[in-house]
Design a protein around this motif. Structure first.
Motif, mmCIF file in Angstrom:
data_model
loop_
_atom_site.group_PDB
_atom_site.id
_atom_site.type_symbol
_atom_site.label_atom_id
_atom_site.label_comp_id
_atom_site.label_asym_id
_atom_site.label_seq_id
_atom_site.Cartn_x
_atom_site.Cartn_y
_atom_site.Cartn_z
ATOM 1 N N UNK A 46 0.808 -1.209 0.000
ATOM 2 C CA UNK A 46 0.000 0.000 0.000
ATOM 3 C C UNK A 46 0.840 1.257 0.000
ATOM 4 N N UNK A 301 5.518 7.586 2.786
ATOM 5 C CA UNK A 301 4.439 6.671 2.391
ATOM 6 C C UNK A 301 4.819 5.236 2.714
ATOM 7 N N UNK A 302 6.089 4.939 2.568
ATOM 8 C CA UNK A 302 6.510 3.576 2.851
ATOM 9 C C UNK A 302 6.322 3.264 4.335
ATOM 10 N N UNK A 304 4.232 4.744 6.589
ATOM 11 C CA UNK A 304 2.873 4.747 7.129
ATOM 12 C C UNK A 304 1.839 4.153 6.183
ATOM 13 N N UNK A 305 2.267 3.737 5.007
ATOM 14 C CA UNK A 305 1.285 3.251 4.039
ATOM 15 C C UNK A 305 0.961 1.778 4.164
ATOM 16 N N UNK A 306 1.290 1.182 5.300
ATOM 17 C CA UNK A 306 1.003 -0.248 5.433
ATOM 18 C C UNK A 306 -0.505 -0.491 5.446
ATOM 19 N N UNK B 202 -3.478 8.548 14.760
ATOM 20 C CA UNK B 202 -2.892 7.220 14.878
ATOM 21 C C UNK B 202 -1.565 7.286 15.606
ATOM 22 N N UNK B 225 2.832 -0.861 13.355
ATOM 23 C CA UNK B 225 3.524 -0.388 12.164
ATOM 24 C C UNK B 225 4.682 -1.343 11.877
ATOM 25 N N UNK B 226 4.833 -1.734 10.614
ATOM 26 C CA UNK B 226 5.912 -2.695 10.304
ATOM 27 C C UNK B 226 7.319 -2.122 10.454
ATOM 28 N N UNK B 227 7.428 -0.847 10.740
ATOM 29 C CA UNK B 227 8.771 -0.260 10.882
ATOM 30 C C UNK B 227 9.023 0.182 12.315
ATOM 31 N N UNK B 257 0.664 15.554 3.808
ATOM 32 C CA UNK B 257 0.553 14.509 2.785
ATOM 33 C C UNK B 257 -0.745 13.764 2.996
ATOM 34 N N UNK B 259 -2.408 10.611 1.669
ATOM 35 C CA UNK B 259 -2.271 9.406 0.852
ATOM 36 C C UNK B 259 -3.536 8.576 1.018
ATOM 37 N N UNK B 261 -4.086 5.551 2.548
ATOM 38 C CA UNK B 261 -4.417 4.878 3.791
ATOM 39 C C UNK B 261 -4.089 5.730 5.019
ATOM 40 N N UNK B 262 -3.595 6.921 4.800
ATOM 41 C CA UNK B 262 -3.285 7.778 5.953
ATOM 42 C C UNK B 262 -3.089 9.220 5.489
ATOM 43 N N UNK B 278 -0.047 11.689 12.468
ATOM 44 C CA UNK B 278 -0.496 10.757 11.429
ATOM 45 C C UNK B 278 -1.948 10.415 11.699
#
Lengths: 392, 319
Positions: A46, A301-302, A304-306, B202, B225-227, B257, B259, B261-262, B278
């Protein structure tokens, strides 16, 4: 935004010279329905960064299937051909190119972007003037021959190979653009750079006129993978291969004129190549800041775009009227704004899966943001139609 | 006098010559990008710099040139001068050093001097230039080194971080170091949490303005979050962009920004901080979030002022 119509009217009242773009294009206002994927909207991660491998779908790119231009990277071994293609098309950090192995066979690298094209990386030691080589196979398609010369090295020998190559292909394949990258110029003084360029140009000119090829167009670019110059050079190379370039530029000009925009670039997000800009002169700084802006957007985006499951919305969030599936289709394209201290504003709008529009403007121009948004929307619709024509 | 002491924190930056102390300092505090540090020359003796950090907190940074002659001097003639009233010692080790054993001997003497003069100082060891080590080897090598360092620290507690100026690990280490120096942090954190709840965000992250180091963060997203290293990553991203803004002779003030999904917003919060908010997709109009930030601004400014005052009081009470 309910105020859109009002602000539009108000804007016209106060500033007589501003019109909405729509008039020029005479296109009905349509709701935002993009046929293309969004900034990675369809990819599992995403995120915009997830765009790279995403291909297929109904989007075929500008050139359609029939013609896929080729970028032929040639030059002496160790002149930096593979590094260039890794940095520009595969986002490799420049410092890591030190570890690239020497290329031993022709690397054909299909790039799927706004326009499908191939990058062919030739091993430097290959002598493709050998008659056993299938010339038609290599040069038979429209494209560009990118000859890379290491400016920090002895260049007379590579130069004579360049000359014999031009002479060999020019008569049979005049549709190939010839681009010379005077490469690895980082670390050289400005004076030395220009001297080298002048010398190379002069020698090439002489050689070609001796062979009776005065009319051959050769372009020269000073490049380095450690700064933006390589991306700028590629932008210019690619632009020559886009048949709709004139139309795109006209559209951008109109957009700038009517929205108080000082400079607009249409970027290929993945490679950070700009495929078109308005006709005001490009200054390096604005190009660079736009290019860095893309990095910021892609990186954020990378992070938070998960993928978030719709079921796990935050408490307090009122479930939207539209179900998630619908949302996918109607959600507006990603957009972003950065305000700078000196009163400039950077405005970014995603156009489709591959392209983004970035504008530089004064902050006063964005007071009527509704108008700018609307004009950009019209621009986007027009662009979609240009692509459709390109495809059919 | 006491009041000033409470706010000025003496930070020693030590390590062998060429280990990367000044490069680090320039990137974190003076907006250098990594490749600009090539231009830096050797530090002669001690370079003092004062970094205003978050309101009334000032870091008094002593960048100590690491050549042997200087080191000997620090440990003998200047021993008191250097090692008195130290709040934090940051000791930098070059991972590629060929004489690690010798580095350790110097390190141990410094720790000894510190223990004698400021026994409450915090000690951070940075195992630096990790980018020169192959990715797979990094963790193992770092654990090995930090075990040895711990052994040689004469019983003092130390914290180790692997760092490199070429990625975000630098920001991680420094954010942790600075985190320990900020007065009144729990109060700030509770207010930040409250803000995140009201704004239905968030995630909310508070950054220091000039260094863009993370001060505090609140995460409310139900999905992880995956990071996990995203805070440092954002520090790094924004610093890079700030650097490119300087080419246009400007600085950035706000970022937004939207986008799919956020939505993300970065804005100035107080004179010393930036805030990143966010929001989940479609949760609120951007204007609403920006308004929330604007309202919070006054509140946090007041908070910052108060906390400065209170620290001063506390310092007075202590004496």
């Amino acid at each position: 935004m309910t105020t859109l119509a009002n602000s539009l009217g108000g804007y016209e009242d106060t500033r007589k010279n501003s019109y909405s773009l729509e008039r020029f294009l005479q296109e009905p206002v349509s709701p935002t329905t993009s046929r293309y994927g969004r900034f990675g909207g369809t990819s599992p991660s995403g995120s915009m960064a997830g765009m790279g491998p995403v291909m297929g779908g109904e989007y075929r790119g500008l050139g359609g299937n029939a013609r896929r231009p080729r970028l032929l990277l040639m030059g002496q071994k160790r002149s930096g051909k593979s590094s260039i293609s890794s940095v520009v098309f595969h986002k490799m950090p420049p410092t890591e190119t030190l570890f690239l192995e020497s290329t031993t066979r022709i690397q054909k690298d299909p790039i799927h972007s706004f326009m499908d094209f191939h990058v062919w990386d030739f091993p430097g030691q290959l002598d493709f003037l050998d008659p056993t080589f299938d010339f038609d196979h290599i040069f038979g398609e429209l494209g560009a021959l990118i000859w890379v010369i290491d400016a920090q090295d002895e260049y007379l020998d590579p130069l004579s190979r360049l000359h014999s190559t031009i002479i060999a292909i020019q008569r049979t394949y005049p549709i190939i653009n010839i681009e010379v990258f005077i490469h690895k110029v980082d670390g050289l003084s400005d004076e030395y750079k220009l001297d080298t360029q002048r010398d190379i140009m002069q020698r090439t000119q002489d050689e070609l006129s001796d062979a009776g090829l005065d009319s051959v167009q050769v372009s020269y670019h000073l490049t380095s993978i450690y700064d933006h110059s390589i991306f700028e050079a590629f932008s210019k190379v690619i632009q020559k291969l886009i048949p709709q370039l004139g139309t795109l530029e006209n559209l951008l000009n109109m957009l700038c004129l009517n929205s108080g925009i000082e400079k607009a670039f249409l970027f290929d997000v993945l490679s950070k190549i700009y495929i078109a800009t308005d006709s005001s002169p490009v200054d390096v700084q604005s190009y660079e800041i736009c290019s860095d802006y893309i990095d910021v957007i892609v990186d954020v985006s990378e992070i938070y775009g998960y993928d978030r499951k719709p079921a796990t919305q935050l408490p307090g969030y009122t479930p939207g009227e539209t179900p998630a599936a619908d949302e996918e289709d109607t959600a507006p394209e990603a957009s972003s704004i950065i305000r700078l201290q000196n009163g400039m504003v950077l405005y970014l709008r995603e156009i489709n899966k591959y392209l983004a529009l970035i504008c530089l403007m004064r902050k006063e121009g964005l007071e009527k943001q509704g108008l700018v948004d609307f004009n950009v929307q019209v621009f986007q619709n027009a662009l979609t139609r240009v692509f459709e024509i390109g495809r059919s | 006098m006491e009041e000033r002491k409470g706010r000025k924190k003496k930070v020693l930056l030590m390590g062998k010559s060429g280990s990367g102390k000044s490069s680090m300092r320039s990137i974190v505090f003076s907006n250098y990008v990594a490749k600009d540090t090539r231009r830096l020359g050797a530090t002669i003796d001690v370079e003092h710099s004062h970094v205003r950090f978050l309101g009334n907190l000032t870091l008094n940074l002593w960048d100590c040139g690491g050549q042997d002659a200087f080191m000997e001097n620090y440990l003998s003639q200047q021993r008191d001068h250097i090692f008195k009233n130290v709040e934090v010692l940051i000791y930098v080790f070059d991972i590629e050093s060929r004489e690690f054993e010798r580095d350790l001997i110097t390190y141990s003497s410094c720790i000894e001097a510190l223990r004698d003069n400021s026994s409450n100082a915090l000690i951070f060891c940075l195992v630096h230039k990790m980018d020169l080590v192959q990715n797979e080897m990094r963790e193992r090598l770092f654990l090995e080194r930090s075990a040895v360092l711990r052994e040689r620290s004469r019983g003092m507690d130390i914290v180790c971080y692997p760092t490199s100026i070429w990625d975000e690990t630098l920001y991680k280490a420094w954010a942790q170091i600075v985190y320990n120096l900020i007065p009144n942090l729990p109060q700030l954190e509770s207010h930040l949490r409250r803000f995140a709840e009201i704004a239905e965000a968030e995630e909310v992250i508070l950054f220091e303005r000039t260094t863009f180091l993370v001060i505090s963060a609140v995460t409310r997203a139900s999905e992880p979050n995956p990071f996990p290293d995203r805070f440092e990553k954002i520090s790094n991203i924004v610093k890079q962009f700030k650097q490119s803004c300087t080419k246009m002779a400007s600085n950035f003030t706000a970022f937004e920004l939207r986008a799919h999904s956020f939505s993300a917003f970065i804005d100035v919060l107080t004179p010393n901080t930036y805030i990143l908010v966010v929001m989940p997709a479609n949760a609120a109009e951007s204007a609403t979030t920006l308004m929330n930030i604007a309202v919070a601004r006054k509140h946090f400014e007041k908070l910052e002022k108060d906390s400065g005052g209170r620290v001063a009081e506390r310092a007075l009470d202590g004496h």
